[in-house]
Design a protein around this motif. Structure first.
Motif, PDB file in Angstrom:
ATOM      1  N   ASN A 118       0.829  -1.207   0.000  1.00 28.90           N
ATOM      2  CA  ASN A 118       0.000   0.000   0.000  1.00 28.90           C
ATOM      3  C   ASN A 118       0.868   1.264   0.000  1.00 28.90           C
ATOM      4  OD1 ASN A 118       0.839   0.419   2.671  1.00 28.90           O
ATOM      5  ND2 ASN A 118      -1.090  -0.257   3.562  1.00 28.90           N
ATOM      6  N   VAL A 124      -0.286  -5.773   2.116  1.00 27.46           N
ATOM      7  CA  VAL A 124      -1.640  -6.053   2.579  1.00 27.46           C
ATOM      8  C   VAL A 124      -2.286  -7.093   1.666  1.00 27.46           C
ATOM      9  CG1 VAL A 124      -1.980  -3.790   3.663  1.00 27.46           C
ATOM     10  CG2 VAL A 124      -2.574  -4.090   1.270  1.00 27.46           C
ATOM     11  N   LYS A 127      -6.959  -5.574   0.350  1.00 28.44           N
ATOM     12  CA  LYS A 127      -7.212  -4.274  -0.271  1.00 28.44           C
ATOM     13  C   LYS A 127      -8.233  -4.448  -1.394  1.00 28.44           C
ATOM     14  CE  LYS A 127      -6.223  -0.009  -1.645  1.00 28.44           C
ATOM     15  NZ  LYS A 127      -6.976   1.076  -1.163  1.00 28.44           N
TER      16      LYS A 127
END
Length: 142
Positions: A118, A124, A127
């Protein structure tokens, strides 16, 4: 409200569960734009693709459009090209290129949660994309 001035990453991986389901159906043997690929080594827009291709292109307009056009060209050489794309049915790309050349379009019911780094530099896995997604199949195999 999202800050549209933050530089957004254009390199997000397809979640394994989603890829695995498609791969089970199509048995891919090439990905011309893999996650975190070094295009200094080879560029998926400039090389010949293999027989059964999975393509989750960068979603920036120029790159996305270029990969769609390349997938259509490769399918006309007798290859299978399965693309994961954002739903944008009001665009010229959709009406002039995707719609007339597709064998199948599958609209995905929920937003896909992509994997990647990110804007804070954190990896991550949850998302959700800013757009709904569709799978477009270009199949030039006889």
């Amino acid at each position: 409200m999202k800050n549209r001035n933050i530089p957004h990453k254009d390199d997000w991986a397809t979640p394994p569960y989603f890829y695995d389901e498609l791969n089970g159906e199509f048995d891919f043997n090439f990905d011309p734009c893999p996650y975190q690929h070094d295009i200094e080594k080879w560029n998926g827009l400039e090389i010949e693709w293999k027989e059964r291709n999975f393509i989750n292109p960068p979603y920036s307009r120029k790159l996305k459009d270029a990969f769609v056009i390349k997938a259509i060209e490769e399918s006309k050489k007798g290859k299978l090209c399965v693309m994961l794309l954002p739903v944008s049915t009001s665009t010229q790309l959709f009406h002039r290129h995707i719609l007339p050349n597709q064998k199948e379009i599958r609209f995905i019911e929920k937003r896909i949660k992509f994997c990647g780094v990110n804007t804070k530099g954190e990896y991550v896995t949850g998302k959700a994309g800013m757009h709904d997604s569709m799978v477009v199949v270009f199949d030039g195999r006889a």
